[in-house]
Design a protein around this motif. Structure first.
Motif, PDB file in Angstrom:
ATOM      1  N   LEU A   1      -2.201  72.192  38.564  1.00 53.52           N
ATOM      2  CA  LEU A   1      -3.655  72.376  38.629  1.00 53.52           C
ATOM      3  C   LEU A   1      -4.359  71.500  37.594  1.00 53.52           C
ATOM      4  O   LEU A   1      -3.956  71.476  36.431  1.00 53.52           O
TER       5      LEU A   1
ATOM      6  N   LYS B  46     -10.454  75.811  35.800  1.00 58.11           N
ATOM      7  CA  LYS B  46     -10.253  76.832  34.772  1.00 58.11           C
ATOM      8  C   LYS B  46     -10.020  78.228  35.338  1.00 58.11           C
ATOM      9  O   LYS B  46      -9.171  78.963  34.847  1.00 58.11           O
TER      10      LYS B  46
ATOM     11  N   LEU C 210       1.024  76.157  37.983  1.00 56.20           N
ATOM     12  CA  LEU C 210       0.084  75.985  36.878  1.00 56.20           C
ATOM     13  C   LEU C 210       0.019  74.534  36.429  1.00 56.20           C
ATOM     14  O   LEU C 210      -1.065  73.985  36.209  1.00 56.20           O
TER      15      LEU C 210
ATOM     16  N   ARG D 143      -6.546  78.217  36.846  1.00 53.42           N
ATOM     17  CA  ARG D 143      -5.550  78.118  35.787  1.00 53.42           C
ATOM     18  C   ARG D 143      -5.415  79.460  35.048  1.00 53.42           C
ATOM     19  O   ARG D 143      -4.323  79.857  34.666  1.00 53.42           O
TER      20      ARG D 143
ATOM     21  N   TYR E 175      -3.249  81.685  37.516  1.00 53.57           N
ATOM     22  CA  TYR E 175      -1.831  81.308  37.489  1.00 53.57           C
ATOM     23  C   TYR E 175      -1.211  81.606  36.121  1.00 53.57           C
ATOM     24  O   TYR E 175      -0.088  82.098  36.031  1.00 53.57           O
TER      25      TYR E 175
ATOM     26  N   ASP F 252      -7.010  70.388  34.793  1.00 56.44           N
ATOM     27  CA  ASP F 252      -7.612  71.150  33.699  1.00 56.44           C
ATOM     28  C   ASP F 252      -8.994  71.697  34.064  1.00 56.44           C
ATOM     29  O   ASP F 252      -9.403  72.733  33.549  1.00 56.44           O
TER      30      ASP F 252
ATOM     31  N   ILE G 187      -5.283  80.545  27.781  1.00 54.94           N
ATOM     32  CA  ILE G 187      -6.129  80.899  28.926  1.00 54.94           C
ATOM     33  C   ILE G 187      -6.968  82.152  28.708  1.00 54.94           C
ATOM     34  O   ILE G 187      -7.750  82.516  29.578  1.00 54.94           O
TER      35      ILE G 187
END
Length: 92
Positions: free
Chosen positions: A12, A17, A9, A20, A23, A14, A47
């Motif tokens: 990755l 999305k 995570l 993310r 994960y 930003d 998230i």
């Protein structure tokens, strides 16, 4: 598993999305399964919106996290349910 997901995570960008969200939802589930409700919710909250809007698999993972926390009678579940509801997924 938690360390691997955390590393994945954090690696990755930003702008990824959807990835993310995936994960992050897997990491939240790993924390919940390990019995750390606070960490599961802390990972979930940033998230939730992307999971609900961009990645149905991530959304399902977060719903599963909420269900697990509810079964374990964790007070943390309320915050996650509220966040899911605000993002557009209301399923308790």
């Amino acid at each position: 598993m938690i360390d691997l997901l955390t590393d994945g995570l954090s690696g990755l960008p930003d702008s990824y999305k959807r990835d993310r969200a995936w994960y992050g939802s897997c990491l939240a589930k790993a924390h919940a399964e390990a019995g750390d409700a606070a960490a599961a919710v802390a990972v979930s909250l940033p998230i939730v919106t992307d999971a609900v809007t961009l990645n149905r698999h991530a959304r399902k993972e977060l719903v599963d996290v909420a269900a697990l926390l509810k079964r374990r009678k964790s007070s943390q579940v309320i915050v996650l349910y509220e966040s899911l509801a605000i993002a557009g997924h209301v399923d308790r």
